[in-house]
Scaffold this motif. Structure first.
Motif, PDB file in Angstrom:
ATOM      1  N   ALA A 175      75.832   7.576 -39.697  1.00 39.90           N
ATOM      2  CA  ALA A 175      74.166   7.697 -39.605  1.00 39.90           C
ATOM      3  C   ALA A 175      74.813   7.017 -37.738  1.00 39.90           C
ATOM      4  N   GLY A 176      75.464   6.265 -37.261  1.00 41.97           N
ATOM      5  CA  GLY A 176      75.722   6.285 -35.985  1.00 41.97           C
ATOM      6  C   GLY A 176      76.135   7.814 -35.373  1.00 41.97           C
ATOM      7  N   ILE A 177      76.276   8.544 -35.733  1.00 40.06           N
ATOM      8  CA  ILE A 177      77.560   9.313 -35.718  1.00 40.06           C
ATOM      9  C   ILE A 177      75.926  10.618 -35.069  1.00 40.06           C
ATOM     10  N   LEU A 178      75.057  10.911 -36.349  1.00 39.98           N
ATOM     11  CA  LEU A 178      74.165  11.363 -36.409  1.00 39.98           C
ATOM     12  C   LEU A 178      72.970  10.840 -35.180  1.00 39.98           C
ATOM     13  N   ALA A 179      72.632   9.359 -35.128  1.00 39.01           N
ATOM     14  CA  ALA A 179      71.368   8.898 -34.060  1.00 39.01           C
ATOM     15  C   ALA A 179      72.326   9.406 -32.348  1.00 39.01           C
ATOM     16  N   LEU A 180      73.766   9.165 -32.732  1.00 39.17           N
ATOM     17  CA  LEU A 180      73.992   9.831 -31.011  1.00 39.17           C
ATOM     18  C   LEU A 180      73.627  10.690 -30.612  1.00 39.17           C
ATOM     19  N   TYR A 181      73.937  11.631 -31.714  1.00 35.45           N
ATOM     20  CA  TYR A 181      74.058  13.553 -31.449  1.00 35.45           C
ATOM     21  C   TYR A 181      72.051  13.856 -31.245  1.00 35.45           C
ATOM     22  N   ARG A 182      72.088  12.948 -32.296  1.00 36.71           N
ATOM     23  CA  ARG A 182      70.277  13.602 -31.862  1.00 36.71           C
ATOM     24  C   ARG A 182      69.014  12.649 -31.259  1.00 36.71           C
ATOM     25  N   GLY A 183      69.816  12.276 -30.301  1.00 41.28           N
ATOM     26  CA  GLY A 183      68.873  11.032 -29.361  1.00 41.28           C
ATOM     27  C   GLY A 183      68.594  10.293 -30.022  1.00 41.28           C
ATOM     28  N   VAL A 184      68.782   9.382 -31.288  1.00 41.44           N
ATOM     29  CA  VAL A 184      67.543   8.655 -32.322  1.00 41.44           C
ATOM     30  C   VAL A 184      68.104   7.359 -31.366  1.00 41.44           C
ATOM     31  N   ASP A 185      69.132   7.254 -30.872  1.00 44.04           N
ATOM     32  CA  ASP A 185      68.781   6.109 -30.019  1.00 44.04           C
ATOM     33  C   ASP A 185      68.522   6.276 -28.636  1.00 44.04           C
ATOM     34  N   VAL A 186      68.514   6.889 -27.966  1.00 45.35           N
ATOM     35  CA  VAL A 186      67.438   7.232 -26.704  1.00 45.35           C
ATOM     36  C   VAL A 186      65.646   7.077 -26.881  1.00 45.35           C
ATOM     37  N   LEU A 187      65.859   8.341 -28.129  1.00 45.45           N
ATOM     38  CA  LEU A 187      64.120   8.088 -28.622  1.00 45.45           C
ATOM     39  C   LEU A 187      63.564   6.532 -28.973  1.00 45.45           C
ATOM     40  N   ALA A 188      64.452   6.266 -29.322  1.00 45.49           N
ATOM     41  CA  ALA A 188      64.420   4.563 -29.870  1.00 45.49           C
ATOM     42  C   ALA A 188      64.143   3.252 -28.533  1.00 45.49           C
ATOM     43  N   GLY A 189      64.358   3.464 -27.768  1.00 43.23           N
ATOM     44  CA  GLY A 189      64.419   2.958 -27.048  1.00 43.23           C
ATOM     45  C   GLY A 189      62.792   3.647 -26.457  1.00 43.23           C
ATOM     46  N   LEU A 190      62.764   5.028 -25.522  1.00 47.15           N
ATOM     47  CA  LEU A 190      61.412   4.979 -25.348  1.00 47.15           C
ATOM     48  C   LEU A 190      60.326   4.660 -26.060  1.00 47.15           C
ATOM     49  N   ARG A 191      60.743   5.354 -27.703  1.00 53.33           N
ATOM     50  CA  ARG A 191      59.450   3.951 -27.734  1.00 53.33           C
ATOM     51  C   ARG A 191      59.226   3.182 -27.547  1.00 53.33           C
ATOM     52  N   ALA A 192      60.306   2.219 -27.706  1.00 50.40           N
ATOM     53  CA  ALA A 192      59.407   0.019 -27.767  1.00 50.40           C
ATOM     54  C   ALA A 192      59.260   0.345 -25.732  1.00 50.40           C
ATOM     55  N   GLY A 193      58.761   1.823 -25.042  1.00 45.41           N
ATOM     56  CA  GLY A 193      58.787   1.757 -23.673  1.00 45.41           C
ATOM     57  C   GLY A 193      57.155   2.616 -23.469  1.00 45.41           C
ATOM     58  N   GLU A 194      56.862   2.896 -24.541  1.00 50.41           N
ATOM     59  CA  GLU A 194      56.124   4.031 -24.786  1.00 50.41           C
ATOM     60  C   GLU A 194      55.672   4.902 -23.702  1.00 50.41           C
ATOM     61  N   SER A 195      57.079   5.594 -23.901  1.00 46.93           N
ATOM     62  CA  SER A 195      57.773   6.818 -22.478  1.00 46.93           C
ATOM     63  C   SER A 195      57.447   7.886 -23.798  1.00 46.93           C
ATOM     64  N   TRP A 196      56.672   9.133 -23.353  1.00 50.14           N
ATOM     65  CA  TRP A 196      56.848  10.561 -24.028  1.00 50.14           C
ATOM     66  C   TRP A 196      57.642  10.643 -22.748  1.00 50.14           C
ATOM     67  N   SER A 197      59.360  11.558 -23.351  1.00 54.22           N
ATOM     68  CA  SER A 197      60.278  12.235 -22.468  1.00 54.22           C
ATOM     69  C   SER A 197      60.869  13.348 -23.009  1.00 54.22           C
ATOM     70  N   LYS A 198      60.318  14.081 -23.706  1.00 60.30           N
ATOM     71  CA  LYS A 198      60.597  15.062 -24.576  1.00 60.30           C
ATOM     72  C   LYS A 198      61.687  15.906 -24.150  1.00 60.30           C
ATOM     73  N   LEU A 199      61.418  16.437 -22.069  1.00 55.45           N
ATOM     74  CA  LEU A 199      61.574  17.305 -21.936  1.00 55.45           C
ATOM     75  C   LEU A 199      62.930  17.263 -21.320  1.00 55.45           C
ATOM     76  N   ASP A 200      63.021  15.290 -20.940  1.00 48.07           N
ATOM     77  CA  ASP A 200      64.403  15.095 -20.359  1.00 48.07           C
ATOM     78  C   ASP A 200      64.956  15.116 -22.216  1.00 48.07           C
ATOM     79  N   VAL A 201      64.766  14.454 -23.201  1.00 49.44           N
ATOM     80  CA  VAL A 201      65.115  14.499 -24.360  1.00 49.44           C
ATOM     81  C   VAL A 201      66.245  15.880 -24.682  1.00 49.44           C
ATOM     82  N   ARG A 202      65.182  16.582 -24.797  1.00 49.77           N
ATOM     83  CA  ARG A 202      65.431  18.047 -26.095  1.00 49.77           C
ATOM     84  C   ARG A 202      67.162  18.166 -25.378  1.00 49.77           C
ATOM     85  N   PRO A 203      67.181  18.970 -24.121  1.00 49.57           N
ATOM     86  CA  PRO A 203      68.498  19.925 -23.749  1.00 49.57           C
ATOM     87  C   PRO A 203      69.244  19.067 -23.696  1.00 49.57           C
TER      88      PRO A 203
END
Length: 332
Positions: free
Chosen positions: A125-153
């Motif tokens: 789960a931890g490996i997948l979270a890092l590979y798929r950006g889940v940790d970053v996306l969880a933080g963005l959700r907490a800050g109500e920040s939509w940063s699709k174009l920054d995360v996806r690449p």
């Protein structure tokens, strides 16, 4: 689930009086306490974890069986104790006792491969979270920040990754099974039957691996295995996972490699100091997932511990070898 083979020895069999008392140092509900009373050969005494009670110490000293992880000093002063079933895989708390003297009368069993499934799943789960950006996306959700174009690449695929697992016990084998459907190439570092068996082979091949997973016990051979030099030999962008013991890695070197961006991330279930103190660099270091030594946990954890204890009680009554006897000369 793959389990490491069991090697019966004479010490795996324990002889007890028919009314042997059981000392239990676990947090249990009424139904769980009743279950233990039903399988215990004699009277049962329940104490709170890490008890400091003088009454509890007295009962432990008079008991023949213990379940849980009582203080090492109390175990050393329990002359009647013949079998102790730990509620852990780790034996660190008791390593400093005089086992050449104690082992003649006291057999210790740990949980063996009981945590193989949950720990392996946490690593994945931890490996997948890092590979798929889940940790970053969880933080963005907490800050109500939509940063699709920054995360996806920056997202990565686990498929086809080269993975090195340090160890070849039940957790390591289970993790290898979980990685197989992703098409990962998995190698093991283990002295007796690993793809890499020596430190020289480890040093030579470390830069090949996208992911390195530590699942080693805490022994003189494994402490500080990943010193600054070996942390620096990890390939750029690699992910380092440690769900074994916090003594494995130089945390200062690990933080430096992560903060500089040279490493792609770390999944740490264990740290050198637990709880991790406020202000520790790992709290704020980028690309780090801290699972706070929860990897072995599940809703069924206590039930599975009691299942193992009950099975060992049956084995004891039938004169069969106990499961998961600790080999103190080997350190696990």
């Amino acid at each position: 689930m793959v389990r490491a083979p069991h090697d019966p020895q004479a010490s795996d069999r324990v002889t007890l009086p028919p009314d042997a008392g059981l000392y239990v140092e676990l947090a249990l509900d009424v139904a769980e306490q009743d279950r233990l009373r039903a399988v215990a050969p004699g009277p049962v005494w329940f104490a709170e974890p890490d008890s400091a009670s003088a009454d509890d110490a007295r009962v432990l000293a008079e008991s023949h069986i213990a379940l849980g992880n009582p203080g090492a000093d109390r175990v050393a002063r329990a002359p009647q104790l013949r079998w102790m079933q730990l509620a852990s895989v780790g034996i660190d708390r008791y390593v400093g006792l005089d086992w050449p003297a104690l082992e003649g009368r006291l057999t210790v069993t740990n949980l063996g491969g009981l945590f193989a499934d949950p720990v392996a799943e946490t690593c994945l789960a931890g490996i997948l979270a890092l590979y798929r950006g889940v940790d970053v996306l969880a933080g963005l959700r907490a800050g109500e920040s939509w940063s699709k174009l920054d995360v996806r690449p920056g997202l990565r695929l686990l498929g086809g990754a080269n993975v090195l697992i340090l160890g070849k016990g039940s957790i390591a084998l289970r993790l290898a099974e979980l990685l197989a459907p992703f098409g990962c190439s998995v190698a093991h570092f283990a002295r007796s039957d690993g793809h890499l068996r020596t430190r020289q082979e480890l040093d030579a091949r470390l830069p090949e691996f996208d992911i390195v997973v530590g699942l080693l016990p805490d022994t003189a051979d494994t402490a500080d295995l990943f010193d600054r030099r070996r942390v620096d030999r990890l390939r750029p962008g690699a992910v380092f996972v440690n769900a074994g013991r916090g003594t494995l890695a130089d945390e200062t070197a690990l933080v430096a490699a992560l903060a500089s961006g040279r490493l792609g991330g770390a999944v740490l279930d264990v740290t050198r100091e637990e709880p991790l103190p406020a202000g520790h660099p790992l709290w704020s270091c980028p690309n780090v997932i801290l699972t706070q030594h929860t990897a072995g946990g599940s809703r069924e954890e206590t039930e599975r511990i009691l299942d193992l204890f009950a099975d060992n009680c049956r084995r004891l009554a039938d004169g069969e070898p106990l499961r998961n006897v600790v080999r103190w000369s080997q350190g696990y």
